[in-house]
Design an enzyme around this catalytic site. Structure first.
Site, PDB file in Angstrom:
ATOM      1  N   ARG A 122       0.809  -1.220   0.000  1.00  0.00           N
ATOM      2  CA  ARG A 122       0.000   0.000   0.000  1.00  0.00           C
ATOM      3  C   ARG A 122       0.846   1.276   0.000  1.00  0.00           C
ATOM      4  O   ARG A 122       0.384   2.348   0.389  1.00  0.00           O
ATOM      5  CB  ARG A 122      -0.990   0.022   1.163  1.00  0.00           C
ATOM      6  N   LYS A 144       4.296  11.805 -10.569  1.00  0.00           N
ATOM      7  CA  LYS A 144       3.458  11.070 -11.511  1.00  0.00           C
ATOM      8  C   LYS A 144       4.096   9.717 -11.805  1.00  0.00           C
ATOM      9  O   LYS A 144       5.264   9.650 -12.200  1.00  0.00           O
ATOM     10  CB  LYS A 144       3.287  11.839 -12.821  1.00  0.00           C
ATOM     11  N   LYS A 228       9.553  23.329 -12.648  1.00  0.00           N
ATOM     12  CA  LYS A 228       8.614  22.253 -12.366  1.00  0.00           C
ATOM     13  C   LYS A 228       8.322  22.156 -10.867  1.00  0.00           C
ATOM     14  O   LYS A 228       7.177  21.917 -10.474  1.00  0.00           O
ATOM     15  CB  LYS A 228       9.141  20.917 -12.883  1.00  0.00           C
ATOM     16  N   GLU A 238      -2.683  18.235 -10.581  1.00  0.00           N
ATOM     17  CA  GLU A 238      -3.063  18.742 -11.888  1.00  0.00           C
ATOM     18  C   GLU A 238      -4.498  19.258 -11.927  1.00  0.00           C
ATOM     19  O   GLU A 238      -5.222  19.107 -12.911  1.00  0.00           O
ATOM     20  CB  GLU A 238      -2.870  17.646 -12.947  1.00  0.00           C
ATOM     21  N   ASN A 246       1.766  20.042 -19.515  1.00  0.00           N
ATOM     22  CA  ASN A 246       1.382  19.132 -20.589  1.00  0.00           C
ATOM     23  C   ASN A 246       1.385  19.796 -21.956  1.00  0.00           C
ATOM     24  O   ASN A 246       0.875  19.220 -22.923  1.00  0.00           O
ATOM     25  CB  ASN A 246      -0.008  18.550 -20.312  1.00  0.00           C
ATOM     26  N   HIS A 249       1.774  17.682 -25.081  1.00  0.00           N
ATOM     27  CA  HIS A 249       1.583  16.271 -24.742  1.00  0.00           C
ATOM     28  C   HIS A 249       0.288  15.673 -25.296  1.00  0.00           C
ATOM     29  O   HIS A 249       0.245  14.476 -25.577  1.00  0.00           O
ATOM     30  CB  HIS A 249       1.638  16.090 -23.221  1.00  0.00           C
ATOM     31  N   HIS A 253       1.062  12.536 -27.230  1.00  0.00           N
ATOM     32  CA  HIS A 253       0.584  11.221 -26.801  1.00  0.00           C
ATOM     33  C   HIS A 253      -0.268  10.563 -27.881  1.00  0.00           C
ATOM     34  O   HIS A 253      -0.212   9.344 -28.074  1.00  0.00           O
ATOM     35  CB  HIS A 253      -0.226  11.344 -25.514  1.00  0.00           C
TER      36      HIS A 253
END
Length: 368
Positions: A122, A144, A228, A238, A246, A249, A253
């Site tokens: 966990r 992330k 960052k 986010e 992003n 991105h 992506h």
């Protein structure tokens, strides 16, 4: 000499990003200071062959019981199969909740090992030791973690902040030029979203960094991490400002997914192309001056990165790209969400991009 950059936010425990040279050899002392019971390395086969023994020996010299598990190099390792394999190995080695995972490698390893750490017992602590430029300036900072699925990139994951990040500039000397340029795309992105002066430096005095110059790389890494860290501290998950990271991105992506994450485009190359497309889309919608889109594209192309669909030896269908973009994890209610720009250094989020307008743009860009 090292530079330490704090990452702090109200929703997570603060940690530090250490940027310098010789940090792989000093990893043992850095990790031991966090007081884990054990420290187990997760790496890929390529990085482990180059740097694995250096880090393992440093951990052992610091009195830590350690070991290493490797996965195949490449984006394909961000999968359920490899995630299960890493977790099974951690269990087989008897790690407990006070043990620590050490992610040694690029963004793929950092994402995979970070997610494994988030799930194991966990959640256990982990340290990022990024060995690529892209990982040092982007994926290792901010928590992330994720794996890919055939339906898209990074769709299965968790926010799990590292306890420390060790960015060794000397590790970048082993990278092929293409990988340095791929990381440079994320550096350029930081300038494009909020620091026009930094973007201009990258295209002038700092341009040698795209060719591997260590002094320029060190300055670029430090400034990128500062940018960052500030954004992550304001918005860990986010919900607002972090979405600006992003830029490029959503396009990138979609392109990667249409290429089945093969080697046609590296992630950084896809992001670079996506940034150029985002600026051109912004200009065509009257959101930013055409000269600013040209400025962004020129800076990206000068680094040897793609800026046009015609730079990719593959055909793309507009409808297929739009479907990918609508399924992106940043989309809300299947509306297209893009990071757009008013100028170099001034990006913003648009959560209601019209699909038909986007289709027309993609056809103008060369999609079928």
């Amino acid at each position: 000499m090292t530079t330490t950059i704090p990452v702090a936010g109200g929703a997570f425990a603060p940690y530090e990003v250490v940027v310098g040279r010789g940090l792989l050899k000093a990893a043992g002392a850095e990790v031991a200071a966090l007081k884990p019971t054990r420290a187990f390395i997760v790496s890929d086969e390529t990085v482990a062959a180059i740097h694995g023994e250096t880090v393992r020996a440093s951990l052992a010299a610091a009195g830590l019981a350690t070991g290493i598990v490797t996965v195949p190099a490449g984006e394909a390792s961000k999968s359920f199969e490899q995630l299960e394999a890493v977790l099974d190995r951690l269990l087989a080695k008897g790690l407990d909740r006070k043990s620590m995972v050490v992610a040694l490698g690029g963004g793929v390893v950092g994402d995979l090992a970070g997610l494994a750490a988030a799930l194991f017992m966990r959640g256990v602590d982990f340290v990022q030791i990024p060995t690529t430029l892209l990982a040092q300036v982007d994926s290792s900072v901010g928590g992330k973690t994720a794996i890919d699925t055939p339906r898209g990139k990074n769709l299965i994951g968790a926010f799990h902040q590292p306890r420390r990040v060790l960015a060794d500039i000397e590790a970048l000397a082993t990278l092929p030029v293409r990988q340095v340029r791929s990381g440079w795309a994320e550096v350029l992105k930081h300038g494009l979203i909020c620091d026009a002066a930094f973007f201009d430096w990258l295209g002038n005095e700092g341009a040698a960094g795209a060719q591997g110059d260590p002094d320029a790389l060190e300055r670029a890494v430090i400034r990128s991490v500062e940018i960052k860290a500030r954004i992550v501290g304001e918005d860990e998950k986010e919900a607002g400002r972090r979405a600006l990271l992003n830029l490029g991105h959503t396009f990138g992506h979609a392109l990667e997914a249409e290429l089945a994450f093969d080697e046609t485009l590296t992630h950084g190359e896809a992001v670079a192309l996506g940034c150029a497309m985002a600026f051109r889309y912004s200009a065509r919608q009257g959101l930013c001056p055409a000269a600013e889109a040209e400025r962004a594209e020129a800076g990206i192309r000068a680094a040897g990165l793609p800026t046009r669909l015609s730079d990719v030896e593959h055909g793309f269908a507009a409808d297929a790209l739009i479907a990918r973009m609508a399924g992106d994890k940043k989309a809300e209610g299947r509306r297209l969400t893009l990071i757009l720009a008013r100028a170099v250094g001034d990006a913003f989020t648009d959560k209601n991009v019209d699909a038909e307008t986007m289709r027309a743009f993609l056809i103008e860009e060369g999609a079928a």
